[in-house]
Design a protein around this motif. Sequence first.
Motif, PDB file in Angstrom:
ATOM      1  N   ILE A 184       0.835  -1.206   0.000  1.00 25.15           N
ATOM      2  CA  ILE A 184       0.000   0.000   0.000  1.00 25.15           C
ATOM      3  C   ILE A 184       0.868   1.253   0.000  1.00 25.15           C
ATOM      4  O   ILE A 184       2.080   1.186   0.247  1.00 25.15           O
ATOM      5  CB  ILE A 184      -0.949   0.050   1.225  1.00 25.15           C
ATOM      6  CG1 ILE A 184      -0.143   0.106   2.545  1.00 25.15           C
ATOM      7  CG2 ILE A 184      -1.923  -1.101   1.230  1.00 25.15           C
ATOM      8  CD1 ILE A 184      -0.959   0.482   3.748  1.00 25.15           C
ATOM      9  N   LYS A 185       0.219   2.386  -0.262  1.00 22.81           N
ATOM     10  CA  LYS A 185       0.829   3.708  -0.107  1.00 22.81           C
ATOM     11  C   LYS A 185      -0.199   4.583   0.595  1.00 22.81           C
ATOM     12  O   LYS A 185      -1.402   4.469   0.343  1.00 22.81           O
ATOM     13  CB  LYS A 185       1.182   4.316  -1.458  1.00 22.81           C
ATOM     14  CG  LYS A 185       2.324   3.627  -2.153  1.00 22.81           C
ATOM     15  CD  LYS A 185       2.663   4.328  -3.451  1.00 22.81           C
ATOM     16  CE  LYS A 185       3.814   3.615  -4.150  1.00 22.81           C
ATOM     17  NZ  LYS A 185       4.167   4.260  -5.408  1.00 22.81           N
ATOM     18  N   LEU A 186       0.258   5.437   1.463  1.00 16.19           N
ATOM     19  CA  LEU A 186      -0.636   6.359   2.156  1.00 16.19           C
ATOM     20  C   LEU A 186      -0.612   7.713   1.460  1.00 16.19           C
ATOM     21  O   LEU A 186       0.448   8.151   0.989  1.00 16.19           O
ATOM     22  CB  LEU A 186      -0.213   6.508   3.622  1.00 16.19           C
ATOM     23  CG  LEU A 186      -0.310   5.244   4.479  1.00 16.19           C
ATOM     24  CD1 LEU A 186       0.205   5.513   5.882  1.00 16.19           C
ATOM     25  CD2 LEU A 186      -1.729   4.724   4.540  1.00 16.19           C
ATOM     26  N   PRO A 187      -1.757   8.403   1.399  1.00 14.31           N
ATOM     27  CA  PRO A 187      -1.816   9.701   0.707  1.00 14.31           C
ATOM     28  C   PRO A 187      -0.865  10.755   1.288  1.00 14.31           C
ATOM     29  O   PRO A 187      -0.343  11.583   0.551  1.00 14.31           O
ATOM     30  CB  PRO A 187      -3.266  10.139   0.872  1.00 14.31           C
ATOM     31  CG  PRO A 187      -4.022   8.912   1.232  1.00 14.31           C
ATOM     32  CD  PRO A 187      -3.067   7.986   1.879  1.00 14.31           C
ATOM     33  N   VAL A 188      -0.627  10.704   2.585  1.00 12.07           N
ATOM     34  CA  VAL A 188       0.237  11.721   3.204  1.00 12.07           C
ATOM     35  C   VAL A 188       1.718  11.491   2.901  1.00 12.07           C
ATOM     36  O   VAL A 188       2.507  12.435   2.945  1.00 12.07           O
ATOM     37  CB  VAL A 188       0.015  11.812   4.740  1.00 12.07           C
ATOM     38  CG1 VAL A 188      -1.316  12.419   5.059  1.00 12.07           C
ATOM     39  CG2 VAL A 188       0.168  10.465   5.399  1.00 12.07           C
ATOM     40  N   ILE A 189       2.093  10.244   2.615  1.00 12.21           N
ATOM     41  CA  ILE A 189       3.481   9.933   2.232  1.00 12.21           C
ATOM     42  C   ILE A 189       3.451   9.027   0.995  1.00 12.21           C
ATOM     43  O   ILE A 189       3.724   7.829   1.087  1.00 12.21           O
ATOM     44  CB  ILE A 189       4.271   9.294   3.402  1.00 12.21           C
ATOM     45  CG1 ILE A 189       3.457   8.217   4.139  1.00 12.21           C
ATOM     46  CG2 ILE A 189       4.803  10.314   4.363  1.00 12.21           C
ATOM     47  CD1 ILE A 189       4.233   7.447   5.177  1.00 12.21           C
TER      48      ILE A 189
END
Length: 196
Positions: free
Chosen positions: A35-40
């Motif tokens: 996954i990837k988080l929107p903030v990073i």
Amino acid sequence: MNILDVANLYKGKYVTYFQDKHGKSKKVKFSYAKIKLPVIPDKKLTLVIVRGLGEKPMLLISNLKPESKKLTEVILRVYIKRWKVEEYFRFKKQQFDLENIRVRSLNSIRTMDLILTNLIGFIAMLSEKRNTTKLSLWISKLAKRIYDIPNFDYYAIADGIFEILKKSRTGIKSFLNSNIKFKRSQQPNLFSLQLC
């Protein structure tokens, strides 16, 4: 995507077993997803989805990149071990009101923390011998629990020890065999000194 929607796509590719708080073996299914988080957005992360430890799946985010069942299981087991450490600190703060200690120096805080750590070590030793020695049975009985004492029985042991010591006004002499002769202390006290 919402993280719960991502978790619902994974039903559990791997299986492992954990002991629950009653000592019974419990089947746990787990999977992982990149996954990837929107903030990073530039940081690649791994979401470990664990089913079987509660009603809702447990979601763990890690910066490790597991490519196998073994590494994913390591992430899961390390988290559960970490949770036990958190339980230790919670016990230390709640049972002994550690955050409410009134001392004036850092050295005093360290001394109080060391005393509490030693006391909790003694409680841990009693917990390991749970229901196998007369002392542990006696302490458990004095803890006055309505329900069965759970696997993490530190609270019950601490309450039992408190019940024993709150009735003591003269120290441990009354708990020992009355045939033992005690040497009178040569340390003077305020009541034995004659003040002019």
